[in-house]
Design a protein around this motif. Structure first.
Motif, PDB file in Angstrom:
ATOM      1  N   SER A 189       0.843  -1.192   0.000  1.00 21.73           N
ATOM      2  CA  SER A 189       0.000   0.000   0.000  1.00 21.73           C
ATOM      3  C   SER A 189       0.883   1.249   0.000  1.00 21.73           C
ATOM      4  O   SER A 189       1.997   1.224   0.503  1.00 21.73           O
ATOM      5  CB  SER A 189      -0.907  -0.006   1.221  1.00 21.73           C
ATOM      6  N   TYR A 190       0.355   2.332  -0.579  1.00 20.06           N
ATOM      7  CA  TYR A 190       1.176   3.549  -0.714  1.00 20.06           C
ATOM      8  C   TYR A 190       1.635   4.036   0.656  1.00 20.06           C
ATOM      9  O   TYR A 190       2.790   4.406   0.840  1.00 20.06           O
ATOM     10  CB  TYR A 190       0.393   4.671  -1.392  1.00 20.06           C
ATOM     11  N   ILE A 191       0.685   4.052   1.610  1.00 18.00           N
ATOM     12  CA  ILE A 191       1.024   4.582   2.929  1.00 18.00           C
ATOM     13  C   ILE A 191       2.058   3.681   3.600  1.00 18.00           C
ATOM     14  O   ILE A 191       2.998   4.152   4.237  1.00 18.00           O
ATOM     15  CB  ILE A 191      -0.253   4.683   3.803  1.00 18.00           C
ATOM     16  N   GLY A 192       1.880   2.355   3.433  1.00 18.09           N
ATOM     17  CA  GLY A 192       2.848   1.425   3.990  1.00 18.09           C
ATOM     18  C   GLY A 192       4.228   1.631   3.398  1.00 18.09           C
ATOM     19  O   GLY A 192       5.234   1.612   4.111  1.00 18.09           O
ATOM     20  N   ILE A 193       4.274   1.865   2.083  1.00 18.58           N
ATOM     21  CA  ILE A 193       5.562   2.142   1.447  1.00 18.58           C
ATOM     22  C   ILE A 193       6.141   3.420   2.017  1.00 18.58           C
ATOM     23  O   ILE A 193       7.325   3.496   2.344  1.00 18.58           O
ATOM     24  CB  ILE A 193       5.385   2.267  -0.079  1.00 18.58           C
ATOM     25  N   GLY A 194       5.260   4.445   2.157  1.00 19.49           N
ATOM     26  CA  GLY A 194       5.728   5.730   2.677  1.00 19.49           C
ATOM     27  C   GLY A 194       6.342   5.593   4.059  1.00 19.49           C
ATOM     28  O   GLY A 194       7.330   6.260   4.385  1.00 19.49           O
ATOM     29  N   ALA A 195       5.762   4.692   4.879  1.00 17.14           N
ATOM     30  CA  ALA A 195       6.278   4.537   6.236  1.00 17.14           C
ATOM     31  C   ALA A 195       7.602   3.793   6.253  1.00 17.14           C
ATOM     32  O   ALA A 195       8.436   4.021   7.125  1.00 17.14           O
ATOM     33  CB  ALA A 195       5.241   3.784   7.084  1.00 17.14           C
ATOM     34  N   GLU A 196       7.791   2.898   5.301  1.00 16.06           N
ATOM     35  CA  GLU A 196       8.955   2.024   5.355  1.00 16.06           C
ATOM     36  C   GLU A 196      10.085   2.461   4.437  1.00 16.06           C
ATOM     37  O   GLU A 196      11.196   1.941   4.524  1.00 16.06           O
ATOM     38  CB  GLU A 196       8.536   0.597   4.949  1.00 16.06           C
ATOM     39  N   VAL A 197       9.794   3.411   3.521  1.00 15.88           N
ATOM     40  CA  VAL A 197      10.749   3.630   2.429  1.00 15.88           C
ATOM     41  C   VAL A 197      12.077   4.198   2.930  1.00 15.88           C
ATOM     42  O   VAL A 197      13.138   3.869   2.400  1.00 15.88           O
ATOM     43  CB  VAL A 197      10.106   4.494   1.321  1.00 15.88           C
ATOM     44  N   ALA A 198      12.032   5.026   3.974  1.00 10.97           N
ATOM     45  CA  ALA A 198      13.284   5.625   4.463  1.00 10.97           C
ATOM     46  C   ALA A 198      14.229   4.545   4.996  1.00 10.97           C
ATOM     47  O   ALA A 198      15.426   4.531   4.679  1.00 10.97           O
ATOM     48  CB  ALA A 198      12.967   6.646   5.552  1.00 10.97           C
ATOM     49  N   ARG A 199      13.663   3.607   5.780  1.00 10.01           N
ATOM     50  CA  ARG A 199      14.473   2.525   6.317  1.00 10.01           C
ATOM     51  C   ARG A 199      14.998   1.638   5.171  1.00 10.01           C
ATOM     52  O   ARG A 199      16.166   1.277   5.121  1.00 10.01           O
ATOM     53  CB  ARG A 199      13.624   1.680   7.275  1.00 10.01           C
ATOM     54  N   ALA A 200      14.105   1.336   4.230  1.00  7.75           N
ATOM     55  CA  ALA A 200      14.501   0.480   3.121  1.00  7.75           C
ATOM     56  C   ALA A 200      15.593   1.134   2.287  1.00  7.75           C
ATOM     57  O   ALA A 200      16.512   0.468   1.810  1.00  7.75           O
ATOM     58  CB  ALA A 200      13.290   0.170   2.250  1.00  7.75           C
ATOM     59  N   TYR A 201      15.494   2.461   2.141  1.00  3.92           N
ATOM     60  CA  TYR A 201      16.493   3.170   1.327  1.00  3.92           C
ATOM     61  C   TYR A 201      17.862   3.101   1.987  1.00  3.92           C
ATOM     62  O   TYR A 201      18.885   2.980   1.322  1.00  3.92           O
ATOM     63  CB  TYR A 201      16.057   4.619   1.142  1.00  3.92           C
ATOM     64  N   GLU A 202      17.875   3.178   3.321  1.00  7.70           N
ATOM     65  CA  GLU A 202      19.153   3.073   4.021  1.00  7.70           C
ATOM     66  C   GLU A 202      19.768   1.688   3.831  1.00  7.70           C
ATOM     67  O   GLU A 202      20.963   1.553   3.624  1.00  7.70           O
ATOM     68  CB  GLU A 202      18.937   3.320   5.511  1.00  7.70           C
ATOM     69  N   GLN A 203      18.905   0.666   3.923  1.00  2.83           N
ATOM     70  CA  GLN A 203      19.398  -0.704   3.798  1.00  2.83           C
ATOM     71  C   GLN A 203      19.856  -1.005   2.383  1.00  2.83           C
ATOM     72  O   GLN A 203      20.911  -1.578   2.161  1.00  2.83           O
ATOM     73  CB  GLN A 203      18.295  -1.695   4.186  1.00  2.83           C
ATOM     74  N   ASN A 204      19.034  -0.646   1.426  1.00  3.84           N
ATOM     75  CA  ASN A 204      19.309  -1.057   0.058  1.00  3.84           C
ATOM     76  C   ASN A 204      18.782  -0.018  -0.927  1.00  3.84           C
ATOM     77  O   ASN A 204      17.703  -0.168  -1.479  1.00  3.84           O
ATOM     78  CB  ASN A 204      18.647  -2.417  -0.193  1.00  3.84           C
ATOM     79  N   PRO A 205      19.559   1.049  -1.163  1.00  8.12           N
ATOM     80  CA  PRO A 205      19.061   2.129  -2.023  1.00  8.12           C
ATOM     81  C   PRO A 205      18.792   1.672  -3.453  1.00  8.12           C
ATOM     82  O   PRO A 205      17.853   2.154  -4.081  1.00  8.12           O
ATOM     83  CB  PRO A 205      20.172   3.176  -1.969  1.00  8.12           C
ATOM     84  N   VAL A 206      19.609   0.709  -3.941  1.00  9.44           N
ATOM     85  CA  VAL A 206      19.448   0.313  -5.348  1.00  9.44           C
ATOM     86  C   VAL A 206      18.070  -0.296  -5.587  1.00  9.44           C
ATOM     87  O   VAL A 206      17.400   0.003  -6.576  1.00  9.44           O
ATOM     88  CB  VAL A 206      20.551  -0.688  -5.751  1.00  9.44           C
ATOM     89  N   LEU A 207      17.629  -1.133  -4.632  1.00  9.22           N
ATOM     90  CA  LEU A 207      16.349  -1.815  -4.791  1.00  9.22           C
ATOM     91  C   LEU A 207      15.206  -0.799  -4.870  1.00  9.22           C
ATOM     92  O   LEU A 207      14.341  -0.871  -5.744  1.00  9.22           O
ATOM     93  CB  LEU A 207      16.142  -2.753  -3.604  1.00  9.22           C
ATOM     94  N   VAL A 208      15.223   0.183  -3.949  1.00  7.48           N
ATOM     95  CA  VAL A 208      14.149   1.184  -3.931  1.00  7.48           C
ATOM     96  C   VAL A 208      14.163   2.008  -5.215  1.00  7.48           C
ATOM     97  O   VAL A 208      13.127   2.195  -5.868  1.00  7.48           O
ATOM     98  CB  VAL A 208      14.296   2.102  -2.705  1.00  7.48           C
ATOM     99  N   LEU A 209      15.366   2.480  -5.600  1.00 10.94           N
ATOM    100  CA  LEU A 209      15.441   3.361  -6.765  1.00 10.94           C
ATOM    101  C   LEU A 209      15.098   2.604  -8.039  1.00 10.94           C
ATOM    102  O   LEU A 209      14.341   3.106  -8.881  1.00 10.94           O
ATOM    103  CB  LEU A 209      16.834   3.979  -6.875  1.00 10.94           C
ATOM    104  N   ALA A 210      15.637   1.386  -8.182  1.00 18.32           N
ATOM    105  CA  ALA A 210      15.355   0.628  -9.400  1.00 18.32           C
ATOM    106  C   ALA A 210      13.868   0.310  -9.475  1.00 18.32           C
ATOM    107  O   ALA A 210      13.242   0.453 -10.537  1.00 18.32           O
ATOM    108  CB  ALA A 210      16.170  -0.657  -9.424  1.00 18.32           C
TER     109      ALA A 210
END
Lengths: 473, 201
Positions: A182-203
């Motif tokens: 869900s968009y809101i779920g992504i919004g809540a988790e994206v900062a942590r995910a970006y720290e862990q693995n920026p390539v996955l989020v950006l790609a």
């Protein structure tokens, strides 16, 4: 689930019910007049329903988010579909052919667009897009004569399938990184995910943007646009340009803002490249077009480039202002484009020769009202003051200046300057002396032209009520 | 536009979440995953490059089988079964049957004998044997890689008809659109063919 959830879903339920009613009607007696009346009633009821649902704004399961913003666009595209319905009734559905399917496909496509607009989850985003798309492929290929509609439909089908695959892969990567759909779920988790693995989020987000870019036909994903616009019946082209693209852009805005994806410089830069490419390529290629529908296709590519500026700006300024400027721009674009397609479909024949700009010569002398409506639409697309397009561009430029997006604004100004040439070409063609008189106009054509022209002029010269209304969304 | 959920936590309610639950993959799992992925890649590339439709379809079936093994490996046996039943089973076999049925008569018999030559089936068979060996190895080990976390059919059903019930409804509409669309597009050729036959009579 309680009753208020169902009230919030009124537009979707009414549209689905209309589809059911059409199926039942087809099983009793196939009659295209009855079918068209059922569709018109269904659309009007769901338009009223989208007003009624505004008393019950809430998330509907995890998939949909019914709020005032999405209900406004729901109403807008249903109203646009009503106009498209009236255009398709008289232009490309000749007597004697079986055509009841068209109404069912139209209603299903509108249903898909509404789901897309209200989606707050990747599943509903994909399902809405596919429902809208699958019905649209057949609507594009609907006329039984000629090869152009079929060619356009196949091009759209193949490229859309690629875009959907791209979109799905992007969803999978984002889900792998954030663990949420869900968009809101992504919004809540994206900062942590970006720290862990920026390539996955950006790609993942880049692939989603590319998939949506195909549907919006921003450069460099614009290859299908002119052929599909030219091949499809004019009313269906109007549907594609207004309802389909508008709904996809609303969904993109939702996804991009609620998913907190605007914080990442990599994505903003990618969007900026898409925007600049669309503004320059769209306007540049429109210069040499002889066919009015191809011209409008390239012009729509450029317009979505302008719109992307507002989306990019949410990295820098208040999101409220951004969503207001997107609302105004999309409304102005949809109304103006509808006006243009309404006139083109009532004036031009459904063949390649009839849609050349030359065929419009002398229109001012034998159908002055439609010619004025097309003139107003062209001026609005070019962004001349007192028209809706000017106010829309004004909003985008304000947002751009506040966020210091100077390169993008330079591209906008260069693009708009180039664009004036080809919009004025259409107007000059209409004002040439009349050699051959074309089709005579009907009272319905004139009424529609007057209404749409009035909307464009009102939005441009007296926008305060609408801006005040946008503040409440 | 709202930025915060009206009901806290309702958005994050996803029943199927692999990456938070299962944690780190075991070494064996990773090796198996890469073998199955390699098979899928090879089969897909072969499917794309074959000139003969039957050869391409057989490779495509192998590719779908490999994807099913991957699903099985990461703890989704139900999805794996669906992948085989629906894609490799129903859709692909339908394709193969239709193409084979169109080859009627003397020429078709010759063509079919040609399809049974070893050069056609050795490649897909070898790839399938790799997959079979992998599958046998996984299920023979009671404490094997898949036993850590698996999504049962019940969990899939609960989430499909719980939070995602609207998705099921919209899919029904999507199928209706596809059905009506293919009917409309297919009918014009049907009618044209019948017309030709009537003309001959």
């Amino acid at each position: 689930m309680n009753a208020s959830v169902f009230y919030a879903m009124t537009p979707i339920l009414v549209l689905s019910g209309t589809a059911m009613a059409l199926m039942i009607q087809a099983s009793i007696k196939r009659d295209h007049k009855v079918a068209s009346i059922i569709v018109a009633i269904g659309l009007i009821l769901s338009l009223l329903g989208s007003y009624y649902a505004s008393n019950f704004t809430q998330p509907v399961t995890v998939l949909l988010q019914v709020d005032n913003w999405s209900l406004f666009f729901t109403g807008l595209i249903i109203a646009a579909s009503l106009i498209i319905l009236s255009l398709s009734l008289k232009t490309f559905l000749p007597e004697g052919e079986r055509k009841e399917e068209y109404y069912l496909l139209l209603i299903l496509s509108v249903l898909g667009a509404v789901v897309l607009i209200q989606s707050s989850h990747m599943v509903s985003l994909l399902l809405g897009m596919e429902l809208m798309g699958v019905a649209l492929y057949v609507m594009i290929a609907f006329p039984e004569r000629g090869d152009l509609p079929l060619e356009g439909a196949i091009k759209y089908l193949v490229l859309s399938a690629c875009a959907s695959a791209m979109l799905l892969y992007g969803f999978a990567l984002i889900y792998a990184a954030t663990g949420s759909l869900s968009y809101i779920g992504i919004g809540a988790e994206v900062a942590r995910a970006y720290e862990q693995n920026p390539v996955l989020v950006l790609a993942g987000s880049a692939m989603v943007l590319a998939g949506i870019g195909f549907k919006l036909s921003v450069a460099p994903f614009h290859m299908w646009t002119p052929d599909v616009y030219e091949g499809a019946p004019t009313a269906v082209t109007g549907f594609l340009a207004t309802v389909s693209k508008g709904a996809v852009f609303v969904a993109l805005t939702r996804f991009y803002i609620d998913g907190n994806l605007y914080q990442y410089a990599g994505l903003t830069a990618a969007l900026a490249v898409l925007a600049i490419a669309s503004m320059l390529i769209g306007n540049w290629l429109a210069l040499r077009q002889e066919n009015i529908k191809r011209l409008l296709a390239y012009s729509s590519i450029a317009h979505f480039g302008y719109l992307l500026i507002a989306l990019i700006a949410c990295a820098h300024i208040d999101i409220q202002l951004v969503s207001q400027s997107i609302t105004f721009y999309l409304t102005a674009y949809i109304v103006t484009t509808l006006a243009a397609f309404a006139v083109v479909s009532s004036v031009a024949e459904e063949d390649v020769r009839g849609q050349e700009i030359q065929a419009l010569e002398g229109l001012f002398w034998y159908r002055p009202l439609e010619a004025s409506a097309l003139t107003v639409a062209m001026l609005s697309l070019a962004g001349i003051p007192l028209t809706a397009g000017f106010m829309a561009k004004f909003f985008v430029i304000t947002v751009g200046v506040q966020s210091h997006l100077w390169v993008l604004l330079a591209a906008l100004i260069v693009g708009s300057a180039v664009a004036i040439y080809y919009y004025l070409r259409v107007i000059f063609a209409m004002s040439k002396p009349c050699k051959v008189k074309g089709k005579a106009s009907t009272g319905f054509d004139r009424t529609l032209a007057i209404i749409l022209m009035a909307c464009v002029l009102l939005l441009g010269s007296w926008p305060q009520p609408f801006i005040a209304y946008m503040g409440t969304l | 536009m709202r930025k915060d959920p009206l009901i806290p936590g309702v958005y994050c309610h996803d029943l199927i979440q692999f990456n938070n639950r299962s944690g780190v993959l075991s070494m064996l799992e990773i090796v198996f995953f890469y073998i199955a992925s390699l098979v899928a890649l090879i089969a897909t590339v072969m499917a794309m490059t074959r000139a003969n439709a039957i050869h391409a379809l057989i490779y495509l079936i192998v590719s779908l089988l490999a994807v099913a093994v991957i699903f099985f490996l990461i703890g989704a046996p139900f999805a794996a079964a669906l992948e085989i039943v629906i894609y490799a089973g129903a859709i692909m076999v339908l394709f193969v049957f239709v193409i084979m049925m169109l080859n009627l008569g003397e020429k078709g018999d010759k063509q079919e004998r040609q399809w049974l030559s070893p050069s056609v089936w050795v490649g897909p068979a070898l790839l399938s044997i790799v997959l079979l060996a992998e599958l046998l190895f996984i299920i023979s080990d009671v404490n094997g890689p898949v036993s850590t976390s698996s999504v049962s059919p019940k969990a899939v059903g609960l989430s499909l008809f719980g939070p995602y019930v609207l998705a099921v409804e919209i899919s029904a509409m999507l199928l209706l659109a596809g059905l009506v669309g293919s009917f409309h597009l297919g009918r014009r050729y049907l009618e044209r063919d019948y017309g030709d036959e009537r003309g001959k009579e």
